[in-house]
Design an enzyme around this catalytic site. Sequence first.
Site, PDB file in Angstrom:
ATOM      1  N   GLU A 177       0.788  -1.412  -0.076  1.00 33.92           N
ATOM      2  CA  GLU A 177       0.066  -0.075  -0.069  1.00 33.92           C
ATOM      3  C   GLU A 177       0.800   1.338  -0.060  1.00 33.92           C
ATOM      4  O   GLU A 177       0.855   2.119   0.792  1.00 33.92           O
ATOM      5  CB  GLU A 177      -0.975   0.039   1.106  1.00 33.92           C
ATOM      6  CG  GLU A 177      -1.862  -1.052   1.210  1.00 33.92           C
ATOM      7  CD  GLU A 177      -2.857  -0.920   2.099  1.00 33.92           C
ATOM      8  OE1 GLU A 177      -2.739  -0.387   3.306  1.00 33.92           O
ATOM      9  OE2 GLU A 177      -4.310  -1.583   1.647  1.00 33.92           O
ATOM     10  N   GLU A 384      -5.964  -7.864  -0.853  1.00 37.49           N
ATOM     11  CA  GLU A 384      -6.651  -7.737   0.405  1.00 37.49           C
ATOM     12  C   GLU A 384      -8.399  -7.524   0.108  1.00 37.49           C
ATOM     13  O   GLU A 384      -8.192  -6.431  -0.852  1.00 37.49           O
ATOM     14  CB  GLU A 384      -5.882  -6.577   1.154  1.00 37.49           C
ATOM     15  CG  GLU A 384      -4.673  -6.848   1.667  1.00 37.49           C
ATOM     16  CD  GLU A 384      -4.108  -5.941   2.363  1.00 37.49           C
ATOM     17  OE1 GLU A 384      -5.090  -5.069   3.075  1.00 37.49           O
ATOM     18  OE2 GLU A 384      -2.866  -5.659   2.515  1.00 37.49           O
TER      19      GLU A 384
HETATM   20  C1  BGP Z   1      -4.406  -2.722   4.818  1.00 36.36           C
HETATM   21  C2  BGP Z   1      -3.154  -3.185   5.295  1.00 36.36           C
HETATM   22  C3  BGP Z   1      -3.387  -4.476   5.929  1.00 36.36           C
HETATM   23  C4  BGP Z   1      -4.546  -4.567   6.868  1.00 36.36           C
HETATM   24  C5  BGP Z   1      -5.722  -4.093   6.393  1.00 36.36           C
HETATM   25  C6  BGP Z   1      -7.069  -3.946   7.086  1.00 36.36           C
HETATM   26  O1  BGP Z   1      -4.151  -1.176   5.069  1.00 36.36           O
HETATM   27  O2  BGP Z   1      -2.254  -3.696   4.018  1.00 36.36           O
HETATM   28  O3  BGP Z   1      -2.171  -4.695   6.831  1.00 36.36           O
HETATM   29  O4  BGP Z   1      -4.357  -4.526   8.290  1.00 36.36           O
HETATM   30  O5  BGP Z   1      -5.420  -2.771   5.710  1.00 36.36           O
HETATM   31  O6  BGP Z   1      -6.836  -2.927   8.163  1.00 36.36           O
HETATM   32  P1  BGP Z   1      -6.896  -3.051   9.553  1.00 36.36           P
HETATM   33  O7  BGP Z   1      -6.195  -4.117   9.880  1.00 36.36           O
HETATM   34  O8  BGP Z   1      -6.555  -1.648  10.090  1.00 36.36           O
HETATM   35  O9  BGP Z   1      -8.360  -3.301   9.666  1.00 36.36           O
END
Ligand code: BGP
Length: 485
Positions: A177, A384
């Site tokens: 990201e 993701e």
């Molecule tokens: C993205 C990241 C992941 C993951 C996801 C969900 O930003 O790449 O690492 O964490 O978000 O976000 P969160 O875990 O804050 O709910």
Amino acid sequence: MGLKLNDDFLWGGAIAAHQAEGAWNVGGKGVSIADILTAGAHEKPREITDGVIEGLNYPNHHGIYFYDTYKADLALMAEMGFKAFRTSIAWTRIFPNGDDAAPNEEGLQFYDDMFDEMNRLGIEPVITLNHFEMPYHLVTEYGGWSDRRLIDFFVKYAETVFTRYKDKVKYWMTHNEISNQANLTDETMGEFMIWTNSGLKFPEGTPAEEKLAAMVQAGHYELVASAKAVQIGHAINPDFVIGGMLNVAPLYPASSKPADMLAVQKARQARDWFSDVHVRGEYPAEFEAFAKRTGMRPDITEEDREALRAGTVDYLAISYYNSFVIKATSDDDAEFDNLHGYEIVPNPEVQVSDWGWAIDPQGLRYTLNELNDLYPGLPIMIVENGFGAYDEVVDGKVHDQYRIDYLKAHVAEVEKAVVMDGIPVIGYLSWGPIDIVSAGTGEMSKRYGYIYVDLDDMGEGSGERLRKDSFDWYKQVIASHGVDL
Ligand code: BGP
């Protein structure tokens, strides 16, 4: 009823080392920037402490003990029929300080064993080199990615793991990201984003323009490092498929007012130069004009530009969770730039999760079409997508129909994009197939998994794994190649 995807479509799931492994100081591992993030919550940002402070709660120190449980956990993924599994190599297991002369053999061996296990199970490893977990020493000693020397440290790390795992891993991606940090206008996450992407932290009250300038220069070094890694990777194994990784979120205008539409375009341009450089090997004209106008990104060489052109990515890895609405806050559109002239406002047309994230499945199909219009034919892997929610165990069961509904709706849109729109999506890896520590808040209670992990936000619990209702649902989706949604 879903639409059938090809047999070679990569169904699976994704995690990250710092959110799952724990063992933060085991096996020669050094301190990463994730190891000094305290536990936060939906309305309480995580704190970036100056080193590890005794007595504070650092959820990434234990994660879900994946360092020790990965064989049993991967067996559960195989039980669901996973074709691929994404995780990251913790940079600090390989180079504990980032500038070490030689790699840490114990760390290299750990991932040898993990990738062997994945391959034994018939699961394709999809590996992130840098998932918010750069060595903390590179921050304290060099100032993070504000220092050009980070390029060589990252390239040495990439070359080391590409060489070591050249016969075990085919799919890679460089920085997780990478464009999050362009979201500087959102103050609460602004600090978190630029910390996790670039290891940059600013004194209270630093002007936004100063943060933006630092981010633009650091982002340039990160892109050069990625491009050089891609080139070296292809030299080590021409079969490597190496991607750039971005979070993508559609931006909608708050109204049909022309100023709102222009604001959307400026907000998009403030972020999307990262994907353009990854894919095209050049900055977009609008960004070059911005950099010239503002004097930001002063340190760029012809050698950098050659590297960017030669190191374009083989595919785009994307995370998709939600969409945003952009509203112009000024009638003077000359003010519109990376930081000024617009704000994010709620979308009255969609529902939100318990953490306020918009639920917008159609936005995923829209985004996939947008990306294919921008980068025709470039393969895309969704690495993701998931629904963070509170889960409750009742009589040893977790009835997470709400998660099934979210995922079903999003997978249906992916299938339409592939089958009806002809978008070259090569895989769908849902985020957090097993409950892990949230990145943004550090909570375990923001659960994404098909598998429940009995640990709470304080790290208390048996650590026992439990199949949720969504476990069997996803298993059937995979078995039916997407038909049985
Ligand atoms: C993205 C990241 C992941 C993951 C996801 C969900 O930003 O790449 O690492 O964490 O978000 O976000 P969160 O875990 O804050 O709910």
